[in-house]
Design an enzyme around this catalytic site. Sequence first.
Site, PDB file in Angstrom:
ATOM      1  N   ASN A 116      12.246  40.611  -5.903  1.00 50.41           N
ATOM      2  CA  ASN A 116      11.702  40.172  -7.206  1.00 50.41           C
ATOM      3  C   ASN A 116      12.806  39.937  -8.232  1.00 50.41           C
ATOM      4  OD1 ASN A 116       9.413  41.452  -5.820  1.00 50.41           O
ATOM      5  ND2 ASN A 116       8.361  41.168  -7.770  1.00 50.41           N
ATOM      6  N   ILE A 130       8.218  16.852  -4.356  1.00 47.57           N
ATOM      7  CA  ILE A 130       8.848  16.934  -3.027  1.00 47.57           C
ATOM      8  C   ILE A 130       7.908  16.480  -1.915  1.00 47.57           C
ATOM      9  CG2 ILE A 130      10.609  18.679  -3.559  1.00 47.57           C
ATOM     10  CD1 ILE A 130       8.664  20.758  -2.234  1.00 47.57           C
ATOM     11  N   TYR A 133       0.661  32.781  -0.264  1.00 47.04           N
ATOM     12  CA  TYR A 133       2.006  32.453  -0.769  1.00 47.04           C
ATOM     13  C   TYR A 133       3.069  32.801   0.271  1.00 47.04           C
ATOM     14  CZ  TYR A 133       6.488  33.256  -3.070  1.00 47.04           C
ATOM     15  OH  TYR A 133       7.830  33.266  -3.365  1.00 47.04           O
ATOM     16  N   THR A 146      11.945  34.272   0.107  1.00 42.26           N
ATOM     17  CA  THR A 146      11.554  35.543  -0.504  1.00 42.26           C
ATOM     18  C   THR A 146      11.490  36.679   0.504  1.00 42.26           C
ATOM     19  OG1 THR A 146       9.665  36.619  -1.573  1.00 42.26           O
ATOM     20  CG2 THR A 146       9.155  34.745  -0.195  1.00 42.26           C
ATOM     21  N   ASP A 147      11.584  37.901   0.005  1.00 46.81           N
ATOM     22  CA  ASP A 147      11.409  39.064   0.892  1.00 46.81           C
ATOM     23  C   ASP A 147       9.957  39.202   1.355  1.00 46.81           C
ATOM     24  OD1 ASP A 147      10.297  39.860  -1.543  1.00 46.81           O
ATOM     25  OD2 ASP A 147      11.452  41.720  -1.712  1.00 46.81           O
ATOM     26  N   GLU A 148       9.024  38.512   0.666  1.00 46.00           N
ATOM     27  CA  GLU A 148       7.600  38.694   0.997  1.00 46.00           C
ATOM     28  C   GLU A 148       7.250  38.194   2.394  1.00 46.00           C
ATOM     29  OE1 GLU A 148       4.786  37.855  -2.045  1.00 46.00           O
ATOM     30  OE2 GLU A 148       6.154  38.422  -3.643  1.00 46.00           O
ATOM     31  N   LYS A 178       5.621  30.406   2.487  1.00 41.58           N
ATOM     32  CA  LYS A 178       7.088  30.518   2.445  1.00 41.58           C
ATOM     33  C   LYS A 178       7.634  30.793   3.850  1.00 41.58           C
ATOM     34  CE  LYS A 178       9.543  30.415  -0.624  1.00 41.58           C
ATOM     35  NZ  LYS A 178      10.240  29.269  -1.306  1.00 41.58           N
TER      36      LYS A 178
HETATM   37  P1  NAD Z   1       8.626  28.890 -10.635  1.00 42.34           P
HETATM   38  O1  NAD Z   1       7.169  28.861 -10.307  1.00 42.34           O
HETATM   39  O2  NAD Z   1       9.064  29.457 -11.942  1.00 42.34           O
HETATM   40  O3  NAD Z   1       9.234  27.412 -10.545  1.00 42.34           O
HETATM   41  C1  NAD Z   1       8.895  26.525  -9.525  1.00 42.34           C
HETATM   42  C2  NAD Z   1       9.369  25.143  -9.928  1.00 42.34           C
HETATM   43  O4  NAD Z   1       9.058  24.222  -8.851  1.00 42.34           O
HETATM   44  C3  NAD Z   1       8.693  24.589 -11.180  1.00 42.34           C
HETATM   45  O5  NAD Z   1       9.657  24.009 -12.034  1.00 42.34           O
HETATM   46  C4  NAD Z   1       7.730  23.539 -10.649  1.00 42.34           C
HETATM   47  O6  NAD Z   1       7.476  22.484 -11.566  1.00 42.34           O
HETATM   48  C5  NAD Z   1       8.453  23.067  -9.403  1.00 42.34           C
HETATM   49  N1  NAD Z   1       7.541  22.495  -8.392  1.00 42.34           N
HETATM   50  C6  NAD Z   1       6.378  23.035  -7.940  1.00 42.34           C
HETATM   51  N2  NAD Z   1       5.803  22.203  -7.044  1.00 42.34           N
HETATM   52  C7  NAD Z   1       6.628  21.135  -6.921  1.00 42.34           C
HETATM   53  C8  NAD Z   1       6.590  19.950  -6.128  1.00 42.34           C
HETATM   54  N3  NAD Z   1       5.557  19.704  -5.307  1.00 42.34           N
HETATM   55  N4  NAD Z   1       7.613  19.070  -6.240  1.00 42.34           N
HETATM   56  C9  NAD Z   1       8.652  19.308  -7.073  1.00 42.34           C
HETATM   57  N5  NAD Z   1       8.729  20.401  -7.864  1.00 42.34           N
HETATM   58  C10 NAD Z   1       7.727  21.309  -7.778  1.00 42.34           C
HETATM   59  O7  NAD Z   1       9.299  29.656  -9.414  1.00 42.34           O
HETATM   60  P2  NAD Z   1      10.593  30.593  -9.389  1.00 42.34           P
HETATM   61  O8  NAD Z   1      10.190  31.976  -9.692  1.00 42.34           O
HETATM   62  O9  NAD Z   1      11.681  29.942 -10.155  1.00 42.34           O
HETATM   63  O10 NAD Z   1      10.932  30.545  -7.818  1.00 42.34           O
HETATM   64  C11 NAD Z   1      11.787  29.538  -7.294  1.00 42.34           C
HETATM   65  C12 NAD Z   1      11.922  29.723  -5.794  1.00 42.34           C
HETATM   66  O11 NAD Z   1      12.445  31.020  -5.516  1.00 42.34           O
HETATM   67  C13 NAD Z   1      10.594  29.631  -5.034  1.00 42.34           C
HETATM   68  O12 NAD Z   1      10.825  28.941  -3.838  1.00 42.34           O
HETATM   69  C14 NAD Z   1      10.224  31.088  -4.760  1.00 42.34           C
HETATM   70  O13 NAD Z   1       9.460  31.196  -3.577  1.00 42.34           O
HETATM   71  C15 NAD Z   1      11.595  31.708  -4.602  1.00 42.34           C
HETATM   72  N6  NAD Z   1      11.690  33.131  -4.944  1.00 42.34           N
HETATM   73  C16 NAD Z   1      11.235  33.589  -6.148  1.00 42.34           C
HETATM   74  C17 NAD Z   1      11.384  34.937  -6.491  1.00 42.34           C
HETATM   75  C18 NAD Z   1      10.916  35.474  -7.822  1.00 42.34           C
HETATM   76  O14 NAD Z   1      10.946  36.670  -8.034  1.00 42.34           O
HETATM   77  N7  NAD Z   1      10.492  34.641  -8.762  1.00 42.34           N
HETATM   78  C19 NAD Z   1      11.977  35.813  -5.579  1.00 42.34           C
HETATM   79  C20 NAD Z   1      12.429  35.317  -4.336  1.00 42.34           C
HETATM   80  C21 NAD Z   1      12.288  33.962  -4.045  1.00 42.34           C
HETATM   81  O1  TDX Z   2      -0.554  41.768 -14.408  1.00 41.18           O
HETATM   82  C1  TDX Z   2       0.018  42.236 -13.407  1.00 41.18           C
HETATM   83  N1  TDX Z   2      -0.164  43.555 -13.069  1.00 41.18           N
HETATM   84  C2  TDX Z   2       0.406  44.125 -11.974  1.00 41.18           C
HETATM   85  O2  TDX Z   2       0.197  45.323 -11.715  1.00 41.18           O
HETATM   86  C3  TDX Z   2       0.884  41.424 -12.576  1.00 41.18           C
HETATM   87  C4  TDX Z   2       1.115  39.969 -12.907  1.00 41.18           C
HETATM   88  C5  TDX Z   2       1.471  42.026 -11.480  1.00 41.18           C
HETATM   89  N2  TDX Z   2       1.224  43.329 -11.173  1.00 41.18           N
HETATM   90  C6  TDX Z   2       1.900  43.914  -9.998  1.00 41.18           C
HETATM   91  C7  TDX Z   2       1.740  43.167  -8.705  1.00 41.18           C
HETATM   92  C8  TDX Z   2       3.049  43.435  -7.993  1.00 41.18           C
HETATM   93  O3  TDX Z   2       2.972  44.670  -7.300  1.00 41.18           O
HETATM   94  O4  TDX Z   2       3.298  43.886 -10.289  1.00 41.18           O
HETATM   95  C9  TDX Z   2       4.069  43.567  -9.115  1.00 41.18           C
HETATM   96  C10 TDX Z   2       4.864  42.292  -9.381  1.00 41.18           C
HETATM   97  O5  TDX Z   2       3.924  41.228  -9.466  1.00 41.18           O
HETATM   98  P1  TDX Z   2       4.396  39.692  -9.669  1.00 41.18           P
HETATM   99  O6  TDX Z   2       5.248  39.594 -10.889  1.00 41.18           O
HETATM  100  O7  TDX Z   2       3.180  38.836  -9.580  1.00 41.18           O
HETATM  101  O8  TDX Z   2       5.385  39.483  -8.430  1.00 41.18           O
HETATM  102  P2  TDX Z   2       5.166  39.615  -6.841  1.00 41.18           P
HETATM  103  O9  TDX Z   2       3.766  39.432  -6.461  1.00 41.18           O
HETATM  104  O10 TDX Z   2       5.849  40.891  -6.412  1.00 41.18           O
HETATM  105  O11 TDX Z   2       6.017  38.334  -6.351  1.00 41.18           O
HETATM  106  C11 TDX Z   2       7.270  37.970  -6.990  1.00 41.18           C
HETATM  107  O12 TDX Z   2       8.371  38.383  -6.224  1.00 41.18           O
HETATM  108  C12 TDX Z   2       8.636  37.720  -5.010  1.00 41.18           C
HETATM  109  C13 TDX Z   2       7.339  36.471  -7.235  1.00 41.18           C
HETATM  110  O13 TDX Z   2       6.207  36.047  -7.988  1.00 41.18           O
HETATM  111  C14 TDX Z   2       7.437  35.714  -5.935  1.00 41.18           C
HETATM  112  O14 TDX Z   2       7.593  34.318  -6.193  1.00 41.18           O
HETATM  113  C15 TDX Z   2       8.646  36.217  -5.173  1.00 41.18           C
HETATM  114  O15 TDX Z   2       8.703  35.608  -3.918  1.00 41.18           O
END
Ligand code: NAD
Ligand code: TDX
Length: 363
Positions: free
Chosen positions: A197, A69, A168, A143-145, A172
């Site tokens: 999450n 992107i 991060y 994200t809520d973060e 965002k």
């Molecule tokens: P992820 O890390 O699993 O996937 C991210 C994807 O984006 C990957 O496929 C990666 O290859 C692609 N990507 C990274 N950089 C890129 C670039 N420069 N150009 C094109 N593609 C690129 O992430 P996810 O957990 O699926 O999260 C997706 C979205 O949702 C993110 O924007 C994240 O901030 C948001 N989000 C995630 C969570 C969560 O709990 N995982 C919660 C709320 C919001």
């Molecule tokens: O090994 C671990 N031990 C631990 O205690 C890991 C990986 C996490 N944690 C804790 C940290 C957090 O309090 O668990 C909680 C969840 O951690 P993550 O899975 O890393 O998620 P978090 O940091 O909450 O962020 C996630 O939710 C919001 C996603 O990664 C983000 O992309 C999204 O925006």
Amino acid sequence: MNRKFSNILVTGGAGFIGVNFIRYLFEKTGFSGRIVNFDALTYAGNPASLRDIAERYGSGRYVFVRGDIRDRAAVDQVFADYGIDAVVHFAAESHVDRSILGPKAFITTNVMGSFTLLEAARSAWKLSDGRLRDDVLFHHVSTDEVFGSLGETGYFTETTAYDPRSPYSASKAGSDHLVRSYHHTYGLPVTISNCSNNYGPYQFPEKLIPLMILNMLEGKSLPVYGDGKNVRDWLYVEDHASAIWTIMNKAADGESYNVGGENEWENIRLLERLIEIVAKKAGKPVRAVRDTITYVRDRPGHDRRYAIDCSLIKRELGWKQSVDFEGGLERTVDWYLANLAWVDAIRSGEYQKWIEANYGRRG
Ligand code: NAD
Ligand code: TDX
């Protein structure tokens, strides 16, 4: 609002939520158009997660394009090649721990990449009189973060002031502001979701739930950051997909909605529940697995509590969660147990070889 989309550009569609969103659209909605999955295939992207979808719909309804992107020419090309009329923007660096170790990629992808995508959309959707089309949509997945950290009480609402505290969440927040600014300044039709999450199938095993499931199965220690009492609100990933689709179809231009599970858990309590489920399914004694819990040094700047008030999307758009936590965790554990080959391929580098063979070397 009742929009109709023909050609949806999904950025980051090879990552955890993108994969589940694309599956949801093809399998659970009446969407009859085309999805173009545009993904750079970083460490977190795995097109093999959609191999069956590519086989079933690849004759015209599903296209994968490897691209970044941040690369304006590549993004312009996709808009031109496929007549894109909606963008669902997932692509991001998403892991907080990585953003602490190396923030740069978070700024270039999450901020500059989002900016590049917005510029490409603004250019592709410009009419001859200079105004922008109003039959298109840019949905930004956030994200809520961005709202920071809560104490023991209170909730994030759509009007909570932004207060990001990790590279991060700061990146965002920056992208959220840019998306809103393109709506207010240029009239770009946008919607935004801020979700809590997610958990479920295809999540990269660096995040809490899949990491813990796999460590339990392999008899490794279970690293709990700090005192284990940080609180997260968990939502099954398919419910996030349905929320995004609901917003895309029903929300007014420029609106933001909070999305959550109304399901808060202290990390240590969640881990204890997960141990019970995994131990039972894997035939291990609960106590032996519990003994592998290891309290480790806390994440720097670790946000204490996230909690989402998602009453607005429920009230205004009629969305609601469909998967309860107990059922969702069971489904997730079952999925990892049945898909250890998916995990092995990531860990062994096998899928990277497959990506290089099919899509060329990573840049
Ligand atoms: P992820 O890390 O699993 O996937 C991210 C994807 O984006 C990957 O496929 C990666 O290859 C692609 N990507 C990274 N950089 C890129 C670039 N420069 N150009 C094109 N593609 C690129 O992430 P996810 O957990 O699926 O999260 C997706 C979205 O949702 C993110 O924007 C994240 O901030 C948001 N989000 C995630 C969570 C969560 O709990 N995982 C919660 C709320 C919001
Ligand atoms: O090994 C671990 N031990 C631990 O205690 C890991 C990986 C996490 N944690 C804790 C940290 C957090 O309090 O668990 C909680 C969840 O951690 P993550 O899975 O890393 O998620 P978090 O940091 O909450 O962020 C996630 O939710 C919001 C996603 O990664 C983000 O992309 C999204 O925006």
